[in-house]
Design a protein around this motif. Structure first.
Motif, PDB file in Angstrom:
ATOM      1  N   GLY A 287     -20.364   5.441  29.107  1.00 48.50           N
ATOM      2  CA  GLY A 287     -21.595   4.794  28.690  1.00 48.50           C
ATOM      3  C   GLY A 287     -22.776   5.752  28.579  1.00 48.50           C
ATOM      4  N   PRO A 288     -23.993   5.210  28.399  1.00 49.15           N
ATOM      5  CA  PRO A 288     -25.182   6.034  28.148  1.00 49.15           C
ATOM      6  C   PRO A 288     -25.675   6.828  29.354  1.00 49.15           C
ATOM      7  CG  PRO A 288     -25.785   3.719  28.322  1.00 49.15           C
ATOM      8  CD  PRO A 288     -24.296   3.766  28.306  1.00 49.15           C
ATOM      9  N   THR A 289     -25.133   6.577  30.546  1.00 46.34           N
ATOM     10  CA  THR A 289     -25.570   7.331  31.725  1.00 46.34           C
ATOM     11  C   THR A 289     -24.645   8.495  32.058  1.00 46.34           C
ATOM     12  OG1 THR A 289     -24.411   5.727  33.148  1.00 46.34           O
ATOM     13  CG2 THR A 289     -26.754   5.354  32.763  1.00 46.34           C
TER      14      THR A 289
ATOM     15  N   ARG B 229     -33.742   3.507  33.346  1.00 48.84           N
ATOM     16  CA  ARG B 229     -32.319   3.783  33.512  1.00 48.84           C
ATOM     17  C   ARG B 229     -32.116   5.110  34.236  1.00 48.84           C
ATOM     18  NH1 ARG B 229     -29.543   4.275  27.937  1.00 48.84           N
ATOM     19  NH2 ARG B 229     -30.189   6.463  28.123  1.00 48.84           N
TER      20      ARG B 229
END
Length: 325
Positions: free
Chosen positions: A277-279, A188
């Motif tokens: 989100g996670p980014t 990711r």
């Protein structure tokens, strides 16, 4: 105890074989930066000079050459399959939906290949030229420099269907992006770094129309400015810089991420990187530290440039990048 004459003979044969393979570049070795040191020592300076000339003539060409390399490596690996022209009996990747009337830089590749063939016939592969040209394009536009390991060979086949299936689409959400990159072995974090390539280059209206008319996570004045370029109907090929802060899209820096924080990502897939989100944290890190982005981008590009490359004795070194020998 002295070695036997038979052992000495076999040792000499082994040493000679290794030396011969190194000189001809046909060893089953991994890619290496010195691959053309003896067989074509001027290969890299020639590629660099031609890329610089092309970018000075048209700065947008830097992004085009980078994208060409990306679209090559994500389909069958880095084998120059994307450069093959269609024939009556062969359907290549150029007419796949993500590439058709979109990929550019083929003439620059032809020019580089022509010069190298005149100097070192049948030595430097089109796949290696693509990898070096992408690096030199980024550097010419102010981006990082990285070592490119060489020794790729060119494919004799291409895949129109894989080009349509494997290349990440501009409408993907974060889950789709993570999956598309994971399918090629990227983390990711590497996906977010590679997405920074959108700090240069242009996008066609058809790739961002849905975002500017239907997405809600978009800054209002940015939306309006892009709607002026891309009408709701027509103008599919109208262009806008992927990096909204640069009207020409020709400066490689971290402003791509700065735009995402301001909800000014041009593509739906761009803004997906910063959307709660996670980014989000990684995007913010690149906003505050451009050198971190440069380092991560360079590392990810090295990894991408080495996606399942063909090496000797597989493939060939095409004398014309547009067709098999």
């Amino acid at each position: 105890m002295a070695a036997s004459p038979v052992l000495i003979h076999h040792l000499k044969l082994s040493i000679c074989t290794v030396l011969l393979l190194c000189l001809t570049g046909t060893a089953f070795a991994q890619l290496r930066s010195t691959y053309y040191l003896l067989s074509c020592p001027l290969a890299l300076p020639i590629i660099r000079a031609e890329v610089l000339k092309a970018v000075l003539l048209e700065p947008r060409m830097g992004a085009s050459l980078l994208r060409l390399h990306f679209h090559d490596c994500f389909v069958q690996g880095c084998d120059a399959s994307v450069l093959l022209d269609d024939t009556e009996n062969f359907r290549g990747e150029k007419t796949a939906f993500p590439n058709n009337n979109s990929l550019r830089g083929f003439d620059v590749m032809d020019d580089i290949k022509h010069k190298l063939e005149n100097l070192c016939p049948g030595v430097v592969s089109c796949a290696d030229i693509l990898a070096v040209a992408a690096r030199d394009s980024v550097y010419a536009l102010g981006g990082p420099f990285w070592e490119v390991r060489l020794g790729r060979r060119d494919s004799t086949k291409a895949s129109w269907s894989d080009a349509n299936k494997d290349l990440p689409a501009p409408f993907l959400n974060l889950t789709g992006l993570i999956t598309a990159f994971a399918n090629k072995g990227f983390t990711r974090q590497e996906m977010v770094a590679l997405s920074g390539s959108h700090t240069i280059g242009m996008a066609r209206c058809r790739t961002f129309r849905n975002r500017i008319y239907n997405d809600t996570n978009i800054e209002s004045s940015f939306r309006e400015s892009k709607q002026a370029v891309c009408p709701a109907v027509g103008g599919d090929d109208n262009l806008s810089a992927l990096d909204g802060s640069h009207s020409d899209g020709n400066c490689f820096d971290n402003s791509y991420y700065k735009n995402l924080v301001k909800k000014k990502g041009l593509l739906h897939s761009d803004q997906a990187l910063f959307n709660g989100g996670p980014t989000d944290a990684q995007v913010r890190a690149y906003v505050h530290d451009s050198s971190l982005f440069f380092r991560d981008f360079a590392k990810a590009m090295i990894k991408m440039s080495e996606l399942t490359p063909l090496t000797a004795p597989h493939g060939q070194v095409r004398t014309n990048c547009r067709k098999v020998n």
